[in-house]
Design a protein around this motif. Structure first.
Motif, PDB file in Angstrom:
ATOM      1  N   ALA A  58      31.385  31.381   1.136  1.00 10.73           N
ATOM      2  CA  ALA A  58      30.987  31.270  -0.392  1.00 10.73           C
ATOM      3  C   ALA A  58      29.467  31.004  -0.432  1.00 10.73           C
ATOM      4  CB  ALA A  58      31.759  30.087  -0.969  1.00 10.73           C
ATOM      5  N   HIS A  59      28.801  31.396  -1.661  1.00 10.11           N
ATOM      6  CA  HIS A  59      27.699  31.092  -1.944  1.00 10.11           C
ATOM      7  C   HIS A  59      27.576  30.107  -3.032  1.00 10.11           C
ATOM      8  CE1 HIS A  59      27.437  35.430  -0.447  1.00 10.11           C
ATOM      9  NE2 HIS A  59      26.199  34.870   0.024  1.00 10.11           N
ATOM     10  N   ILE A  60      26.837  29.015  -2.411  1.00 10.30           N
ATOM     11  CA  ILE A  60      27.190  27.652  -3.394  1.00 10.30           C
ATOM     12  C   ILE A  60      25.449  27.538  -3.707  1.00 10.30           C
ATOM     13  CG2 ILE A  60      27.038  26.132  -1.354  1.00 10.30           C
ATOM     14  CD1 ILE A  60      28.974  24.034  -2.873  1.00 10.30           C
ATOM     15  N   THR A  61      25.693  26.964  -4.961  1.00  7.91           N
ATOM     16  CA  THR A  61      23.959  26.939  -5.564  1.00  7.91           C
ATOM     17  C   THR A  61      23.932  25.656  -5.960  1.00  7.91           C
ATOM     18  OG1 THR A  61      24.388  29.149  -6.778  1.00  7.91           O
ATOM     19  CG2 THR A  61      22.763  27.654  -7.836  1.00  7.91           C
ATOM     20  N   CYS A  62      23.000  25.005  -5.580  1.00  9.75           N
ATOM     21  CA  CYS A  62      22.639  23.477  -5.672  1.00  9.75           C
ATOM     22  C   CYS A  62      22.413  23.112  -7.144  1.00  9.75           C
ATOM     23  CB  CYS A  62      21.472  23.209  -4.861  1.00  9.75           C
ATOM     24  SG  CYS A  62      20.645  21.465  -5.148  1.00  9.75           S
ATOM     25  N   PRO A  63      22.988  22.584  -7.902  1.00 10.20           N
ATOM     26  CA  PRO A  63      22.832  22.236  -9.460  1.00 10.20           C
ATOM     27  C   PRO A  63      21.439  21.272  -9.513  1.00 10.20           C
ATOM     28  CG  PRO A  63      24.774  21.068  -8.382  1.00 10.20           C
ATOM     29  CD  PRO A  63      24.353  21.673  -7.150  1.00 10.20           C
ATOM     30  N   GLY A  64      21.080  21.027  -8.516  1.00  6.87           N
ATOM     31  CA  GLY A  64      19.714  20.137  -8.562  1.00  6.87           C
ATOM     32  C   GLY A  64      18.404  21.133  -8.387  1.00  6.87           C
ATOM     33  N   CYS A  65      18.291  21.579  -7.367  1.00  4.13           N
ATOM     34  CA  CYS A  65      17.313  22.619  -7.176  1.00  4.13           C
ATOM     35  C   CYS A  65      17.472  24.092  -7.218  1.00  4.13           C
ATOM     36  CB  CYS A  65      16.539  22.480  -5.597  1.00  4.13           C
ATOM     37  SG  CYS A  65      17.619  22.717  -4.155  1.00  4.13           S
ATOM     38  N   GLY A  66      18.644  24.560  -7.489  1.00  5.14           N
ATOM     39  CA  GLY A  66      19.192  25.953  -7.722  1.00  5.14           C
ATOM     40  C   GLY A  66      19.031  26.780  -6.541  1.00  5.14           C
ATOM     41  N   ALA A  67      18.793  26.064  -5.243  1.00  2.00           N
ATOM     42  CA  ALA A  67      18.912  27.086  -4.119  1.00  2.00           C
ATOM     43  C   ALA A  67      20.366  27.602  -3.748  1.00  2.00           C
ATOM     44  CB  ALA A  67      18.435  26.080  -2.892  1.00  2.00           C
ATOM     45  N   GLU A  68      20.352  28.780  -3.428  1.00  2.74           N
ATOM     46  CA  GLU A  68      21.779  28.970  -2.866  1.00  2.74           C
ATOM     47  C   GLU A  68      21.848  29.116  -1.279  1.00  2.74           C
ATOM     48  OE1 GLU A  68      23.418  32.705  -5.396  1.00  2.74           O
ATOM     49  OE2 GLU A  68      23.352  33.612  -3.175  1.00  2.74           O
ATOM     50  N   HIS A  69      23.046  28.857  -0.939  1.00  2.98           N
ATOM     51  CA  HIS A  69      23.305  28.885   0.577  1.00  2.98           C
ATOM     52  C   HIS A  69      24.635  29.304   0.720  1.00  2.98           C
ATOM     53  CE1 HIS A  69      19.970  26.042   1.437  1.00  2.98           C
ATOM     54  NE2 HIS A  69      20.058  25.561   0.120  1.00  2.98           N
ATOM     55  N   GLU A  70      24.668  29.923   1.848  1.00  6.35           N
ATOM     56  CA  GLU A  70      25.942  30.482   2.260  1.00  6.35           C
ATOM     57  C   GLU A  70      26.719  29.182   3.053  1.00  6.35           C
ATOM     58  OE1 GLU A  70      26.383  34.888   3.478  1.00  6.35           O
ATOM     59  OE2 GLU A  70      26.741  33.888   5.286  1.00  6.35           O
ATOM     60  N   GLU A  71      28.021  29.108   2.829  1.00 11.30           N
ATOM     61  CA  GLU A  71      28.692  28.251   3.503  1.00 11.30           C
ATOM     62  C   GLU A  71      30.176  28.618   3.888  1.00 11.30           C
ATOM     63  OE1 GLU A  71      28.195  25.241   4.157  1.00 11.30           O
ATOM     64  OE2 GLU A  71      26.035  24.715   3.238  1.00 11.30           O
ATOM     65  N   ILE A  72      30.492  28.124   5.055  1.00 10.39           N
ATOM     66  CA  ILE A  72      31.989  28.741   5.211  1.00 10.39           C
ATOM     67  C   ILE A  72      32.933  27.567   4.977  1.00 10.39           C
ATOM     68  CG2 ILE A  72      33.742  29.068   7.204  1.00 10.39           C
ATOM     69  CD1 ILE A  72      31.739  31.233   6.823  1.00 10.39           C
ATOM     70  N   MET A  73      33.903  27.965   3.977  1.00  9.33           N
ATOM     71  CA  MET A  73      34.914  27.047   3.395  1.00  9.33           C
ATOM     72  C   MET A  73      36.007  26.532   4.299  1.00  9.33           C
ATOM     73  SD  MET A  73      34.889  27.839  -0.513  1.00  9.33           S
ATOM     74  CE  MET A  73      35.502  29.673  -0.470  1.00  9.33           C
ATOM     75  N   PRO A  74      36.311  25.000   4.446  1.00  9.96           N
ATOM     76  CA  PRO A  74      37.569  24.998   5.194  1.00  9.96           C
ATOM     77  C   PRO A  74      38.672  25.426   4.610  1.00  9.96           C
ATOM     78  CG  PRO A  74      36.860  23.093   3.918  1.00  9.96           C
ATOM     79  CD  PRO A  74      35.754  24.078   3.601  1.00  9.96           C
ATOM     80  N   GLU A  75      39.481  26.062   5.632  1.00 13.35           N
ATOM     81  CA  GLU A  75      40.677  26.836   5.029  1.00 13.35           C
ATOM     82  C   GLU A  75      41.957  25.972   4.582  1.00 13.35           C
ATOM     83  OE1 GLU A  75      42.388  30.774   6.177  1.00 13.35           O
ATOM     84  OE2 GLU A  75      41.005  30.689   7.617  1.00 13.35           O
ATOM     85  N   ASP A  76      41.908  24.816   4.938  1.00 12.97           N
ATOM     86  CA  ASP A  76      42.891  23.734   4.661  1.00 12.97           C
ATOM     87  C   ASP A  76      42.227  22.524   4.250  1.00 12.97           C
ATOM     88  OD1 ASP A  76      45.595  25.004   5.056  1.00 12.97           O
ATOM     89  OD2 ASP A  76      44.681  25.203   7.371  1.00 12.97           O
ATOM     90  N   GLY A  77      42.670  21.905   3.094  1.00 13.69           N
ATOM     91  CA  GLY A  77      41.978  20.733   2.556  1.00 13.69           C
ATOM     92  C   GLY A  77      40.709  20.966   1.732  1.00 13.69           C
ATOM     93  N   TYR A  78      40.122  20.083   1.089  1.00 16.57           N
ATOM     94  CA  TYR A  78      39.186  20.181   0.373  1.00 16.57           C
ATOM     95  C   TYR A  78      37.946  19.530   0.719  1.00 16.57           C
ATOM     96  CZ  TYR A  78      42.744  21.207  -3.435  1.00 16.57           C
ATOM     97  OH  TYR A  78      43.848  21.905  -3.897  1.00 16.57           O
ATOM     98  N   LEU A  79      36.754  20.261   0.448  1.00 14.43           N
ATOM     99  CA  LEU A  79      35.462  19.503   0.905  1.00 14.43           C
ATOM    100  C   LEU A  79      34.984  18.546  -0.659  1.00 14.43           C
ATOM    101  CD1 LEU A  79      33.677  19.840   3.218  1.00 14.43           C
ATOM    102  CD2 LEU A  79      32.059  21.126   1.718  1.00 14.43           C
ATOM    103  N   CYS A  80      34.941  17.197  -0.121  1.00 10.71           N
ATOM    104  CA  CYS A  80      34.621  16.280  -1.206  1.00 10.71           C
ATOM    105  C   CYS A  80      33.264  16.035  -1.462  1.00 10.71           C
ATOM    106  CB  CYS A  80      35.145  14.864  -0.937  1.00 10.71           C
ATOM    107  SG  CYS A  80      37.049  15.011  -0.707  1.00 10.71           S
ATOM    108  N   PHE A  81      32.328  16.536  -0.460  1.00  6.44           N
ATOM    109  CA  PHE A  81      30.846  16.242  -1.199  1.00  6.44           C
ATOM    110  C   PHE A  81      30.264  17.468  -0.079  1.00  6.44           C
ATOM    111  CE2 PHE A  81      31.775  13.019   2.014  1.00  6.44           C
ATOM    112  CZ  PHE A  81      30.790  13.643   3.075  1.00  6.44           C
ATOM    113  N   TRP A  82      28.972  17.886  -0.616  1.00 10.48           N
ATOM    114  CA  TRP A  82      27.940  18.800   0.065  1.00 10.48           C
ATOM    115  C   TRP A  82      26.837  18.329  -0.039  1.00 10.48           C
ATOM    116  CZ3 TRP A  82      24.711  22.268  -2.529  1.00 10.48           C
ATOM    117  CH2 TRP A  82      24.064  23.297  -1.826  1.00 10.48           C
ATOM    118  N   ASP A  83      26.034  18.391   1.276  1.00  6.28           N
ATOM    119  CA  ASP A  83      24.574  17.985   1.136  1.00  6.28           C
ATOM    120  C   ASP A  83      23.743  19.444   0.954  1.00  6.28           C
ATOM    121  OD1 ASP A  83      24.849  15.405   1.518  1.00  6.28           O
ATOM    122  OD2 ASP A  83      25.616  15.801   3.602  1.00  6.28           O
TER     123      ASP A  83
END
Ligand SMILES: [Zn+2]
Length: 72
Positions: A9-34
């Protein structure tokens, strides 16, 4: 027809607008992101179950498997 699960996934930081590529966990939810750019920690929006559903271009694999995002 079986759908392929997207784990990248490409996640976009709501604070600074930077886009980062992340691999998502296939099971379960990610509850926070730095954000590696501004070091802010983000939680999911109240209506979402994980940070990828809130801020990334694809919903998390758990939701992709469920009925919630059947249109994808
Ligand atoms: Zn940021």
């Amino acid at each position: 027809m079986k759908k392929d699960i997207v784990i990248k996934a490409h996640i976009t930081c709501p604070g600074c607008g930077a886009e980062h590529e992340e691999i998502m966990p296939e099971d379960g939810y990610l509850c926070f992101w730095d954000c590696p750019t501004c070091n802010a920690r983000w939680m999911p929006k109240i209506s979402d179950s994980c940070v990828f559903c809130s801020y990334a271009d694809v919903p998390c694999p758990t939701d992709q498997k469920g009925a919630k995002y059947d249109i994808y």
